[in-house]
Design a protein around this motif. Structure first.
Motif, PDB file in Angstrom:
ATOM      1  N   TYR A  40      -1.767   9.086  10.307  1.00  0.00           N
ATOM      2  CA  TYR A  40      -0.654   8.907   9.369  1.00  0.00           C
ATOM      3  C   TYR A  40      -0.476  10.170   8.509  1.00  0.00           C
ATOM      4  O   TYR A  40       0.432  10.953   8.713  1.00  0.00           O
ATOM      5  CB  TYR A  40      -0.916   7.705   8.436  1.00  0.00           C
ATOM      6  N   GLU A  63       3.593   7.323  13.385  1.00  0.00           N
ATOM      7  CA  GLU A  63       3.089   7.155  12.025  1.00  0.00           C
ATOM      8  C   GLU A  63       3.127   8.443  11.204  1.00  0.00           C
ATOM      9  O   GLU A  63       3.368   8.400  10.004  1.00  0.00           O
ATOM     10  CB  GLU A  63       1.676   6.572  12.070  1.00  0.00           C
ATOM     11  N   ALA A  66       6.833   8.730  10.265  1.00  0.00           N
ATOM     12  CA  ALA A  66       7.258   7.771   9.236  1.00  0.00           C
ATOM     13  C   ALA A  66       6.631   8.110   7.884  1.00  0.00           C
ATOM     14  O   ALA A  66       7.269   7.956   6.841  1.00  0.00           O
ATOM     15  CB  ALA A  66       6.896   6.347   9.655  1.00  0.00           C
ATOM     16  N   HIS A  70       9.655   4.160   4.826  1.00  0.00           N
ATOM     17  CA  HIS A  70       8.722   4.368   5.944  1.00  0.00           C
ATOM     18  C   HIS A  70       9.114   3.473   7.126  1.00  0.00           C
ATOM     19  O   HIS A  70       9.287   3.948   8.254  1.00  0.00           O
ATOM     20  CB  HIS A  70       7.301   4.045   5.457  1.00  0.00           C
ATOM     21  N   ASN A 113       3.202   0.073  13.860  1.00  0.00           N
ATOM     22  CA  ASN A 113       2.774   0.468  12.525  1.00  0.00           C
ATOM     23  C   ASN A 113       2.339  -0.723  11.729  1.00  0.00           C
ATOM     24  O   ASN A 113       2.987  -1.744  11.703  1.00  0.00           O
ATOM     25  CB  ASN A 113       3.910   1.131  11.764  1.00  0.00           C
ATOM     26  N   HIS A 157      11.053   4.263  11.034  1.00  0.00           N
ATOM     27  CA  HIS A 157      10.493   3.878  12.344  1.00  0.00           C
ATOM     28  C   HIS A 157      11.573   3.412  13.321  1.00  0.00           C
ATOM     29  O   HIS A 157      11.330   3.380  14.531  1.00  0.00           O
ATOM     30  CB  HIS A 157       9.500   2.733  12.173  1.00  0.00           C
TER      31      HIS A 157
END
Ligand SMILES: [Zn+2]
Length: 664
Positions: free
Chosen positions: A405, A345, A348, A322, A2, A326
């Motif tokens: 995302y 992604e 997260a 975020h 990420n 992960h």
């Protein structure tokens, strides 16, 4: 992997994260992560590096790769290893012959084992080397000298292949092994690496820091950073156990960092509770590591690398959430391939909304999803290719974008509504428990949700992840009095998104709320699945409003038009001139009264080539022009076309069709 760039909404004076993802540099050819001829599995990397802190080069290094054979005839092993000068190679304790094969990112170190290794037997290859890494290890003069590892090469190649530039490895996206780092630096520097800090030894006036990651880790999360750091201590208690939290920051940032990072234990508690399993690396540590101002943060296993500033407040709280999430989605459950990167992604990004809601006392979930996730995606849906593309297996050059995302975060939000809250979170916990410390792919996540929900969800995953885009609804509603305390509400839903670029007609349950003059709100759920579909709802009080997906559970664009009873028409005429035409044609619609009109140009196969009006309210005389181009501004070939005018709505729709000749 990420890279989280600053959100436009959080800091409007900076470019947003999606658009910052790519540099203006020339993109290199797509590297091959690893070929399929490697019949062994790496168990452990033991990496020792002596760093030159004046430029970040490797004075000397020794990496041992311990692996298990997956064939009965393993006599040669190929490792990814790029650029650095090899000094010696050993295999199972003896000097071994080797050769460098291939070019660029695909360069291989091919080692003769000197014996045949049987399936299930282990072997160890040691490689001594030195030099300056082309990628992977970076030097900055920030903070008086800072060296760090970042696995995404600076040309923003889609794949995180930085590891092969600083240690020999099997650099496959999914391949995990345990690891340890021994990083030797001059006095005055602190080192941080993955896993537990074991010890620091003095070696010839230098300091050798030893970190051990005893959980499986993919090569692209193996990192270290070195600088004149202050180390801030905190702790995280879960149940009756406590683990250390450390943050490596610049000395002048210490006071701010104590405030900015102060909720780290709370974030860990929140996600530990939510995912049904405590922080995956509880036996090791967690923390943030300050990097130069790079504009991104990266969730390396057990320590987040932080390339943003550290304010003395909670401005970056959501980004901390975020990156912390992960540790479950990315570090513990690692996607099987880059095709599945949304499992990192999208998860997260969705966790941003979950944590935001927790942090803001349960009031901000929907606001966050709509403002920061759905609207962000809708504003960048075609980035960077100029057209929509699938979330699963995105095209080359489009891996780190809102399509991997924010769109899949919206998909999780929709899935939550379809299966219900308790099933949704049970499914997340079940999926996590099945794949923790391992790999998972998209179909395995789907299977986990199906197993817990008992639903068949192929239609949902297919249209939202394997196909592209999102629905664009144009809705028209009206009502009529059917009798005493009896009213019929009619809703016409049309999906007007183009079918180009693999964008489907979406099948979705959609909430419809009808508000009546007596003050009631009645909720219906429609199953919309066609280009155009009509729905009727009986209500017992005069309707005053209709709300389409009032809580924004669906990623979409939508317009809703209500037709008042007065919007009646009595006669309509359609006039077209000149005919035939070459450059421009005038279309005149004459109505008495007022009506809703849709008008489009169709080719002789009946395909809509140009939409000129879509449920627009027209009255008296209305004229418009057509230039002979399609919806994308492309000149159509000469021939016969049809102009179709649709007026009215529901069962009272009427149409007029005129033939048109377009001449070359
Ligand atoms: Zn991320």
């Amino acid at each position: 992997m990420n890279i989280l760039f600053l959100m436009l909404l959080m800091q409007p004076n900076l470019p947003d994260r999606g658009l910052l993802h790519r540099s203006s540099g020339v993109k290199s050819a797509q590297p091959i992560m690893f070929d399929s001829t490697h019949l062994y599995d790496v168990l452990h990397y033991d990496i020792s590096v002596v760093l030159d802190m004046t430029d970040g080069s490797i004075q000397n290094a020794w990496t041992e790769v311990t692996a298990v054979s997956e064939t009965d005839s393993l006599s040669r092993v190929n490792l990814n290893f790029v650029g650095l000068d090899v000094d010696l190679v050993w295999a199972n304790g003896s000097p071994a012959s080797y050769e460098r094969i291939g070019l660029g990112a695909n360069q291989i170190l091919s080692v003769e084992l000197g014996e045949v290794i049987s399936a299930g037997d282990t072997f160890t290859i040691g490689v001594g080397y030195h030099g300056s890494s082309l990628e992977g290890i970076y030097y900055s003069n920030y903070n008086g000298g800072l060296v760090y590892v970042m696995s995404i090469p600076w040309d923003w190649t889609d794949l995180p292949i930085g590891a092969r530039y600083w240690f020999p490895c099997r650099d496959a996206f999914w391949d995990k092994a345990t690891s340890e780092l021994r990083i030797t630096v001059p006095p005055g520097y602190e080192v941080v690496g993955n896993g537990s800090f074991e010890k620091v030894d003095t070696v010839e006036n230098n300091l050798r820091y030893h970190f051990v990651e005893s959980h499986p880790i993919p090569t692209w999360y193996i990192v270290f950073a070195v600088s004149d750091y202050a180390i801030l201590s905190d702790s995280f208690t879960y149940g009756d156990s406590t683990m250390p939290i450390y943050h490596w920051v610049r000395h002048p940032d210490s006071a701010n960092a104590l405030v900015a990072f102060s909720n780290a234990p709370d974030i860990l508690t929140f996600f530990s509770d939510l995912f049904g399993d405590k922080y995956p690396f509880f036996s090791e540590k967690y923390g943030y590591v300050k990097l130069p101002p790079l504009g991104w943060a990266m969730e390396n296993q057990t320590n987040v690398f932080w390339g943003l500033n550290i304010p003395g407040n909670h401005y970056y709280e959501i980004i901390f959430a975020h990156e912390t999430s992960h540790q479950w989605w990315g570090c513990s459950v690692t996607p099987h391939s880059i095709k599945d990167i949304w499992l990192n992604e999208g998860f997260a990004t969705y966790c941003e909304a979950l944590y935001s809601d927790h942090w803001q006392d349960g009031i901000s979930y929907h606001d966050y999803v709509v403002s920061n996730i759905m609207n962000y995606y809708l504003g960048h849906e075609n980035y960077p290719l100029g057209h929509p593309y699938p979330t699963y297996d995105p095209p080359d050059g489009a891996v780190w974008t809102p399509t991997t995302y924010e769109k899949p975060a919206s998909v999780l939000h929709m899935l939550r509504h379809i299966v219900g809250d308790s099933v949704f979170f049970d499914a997340l916990r079940f999926y996590y428990s099945q794949y923790k410390y391992a790999n998972a792919n998209t179909s395995q996540f789907q299977a986990a949700v199906e197993a817990v929900s008992g639903l068949t969800l192929n239609w949902f995953f297919d249209e939202w992840l394997h196909k592209a885009g999102h629905p664009k609804y144009e809705c028209l509603w009206s009502w009529e009095e059917m009798g005493t305390d009896s009213f019929g509400v009619h809703l016409e839903v049309e999906q007007v998104q183009s079918s180009e670029w693999n964008v489907p007609v979406f099948k979705m349950p959609i909430d419809i709320e009808i508000v009546t003059e007596s003050g009631d709100s009645i909720l219906f759920v429609i199953q919309d699945s066609l280009r155009t579909q009509d729905f009727d709802f009986p209500v017992s009080s005069r309707p005053s409003d209709l709300l389409f997906d009032p809580h924004n559970w669906v990623l979409k664009r939508a317009t809703l038009t209500g037709v008042e009873e007065s919007a009646k028409y009595t006669d309509v005429r359609l006039r077209i001139h000149p005919a035939p035409f070459r450059e421009s044609m005038c279309i005149e619609i004459s109505v008495e009264g007022e009506t809703l009109a849709s008008l489009g140009m169709y080719d002789i196969t009946g395909r809509l080539v140009r939409r000129l009006l879509n449920k627009k309210k027209v009255s008296d005389r209305y004229s418009l022009k057509w230039d002979g181009c399609d919806n994308y501004g492309r000149r159509l070939s000469a021939g016969i076309y049809f102009c179709r005018l649709q007026i009215g709505h529901g069962s009272s729709t009427r149409q007029k069709i005129e033939k048109i000749v377009l001449i070359p």
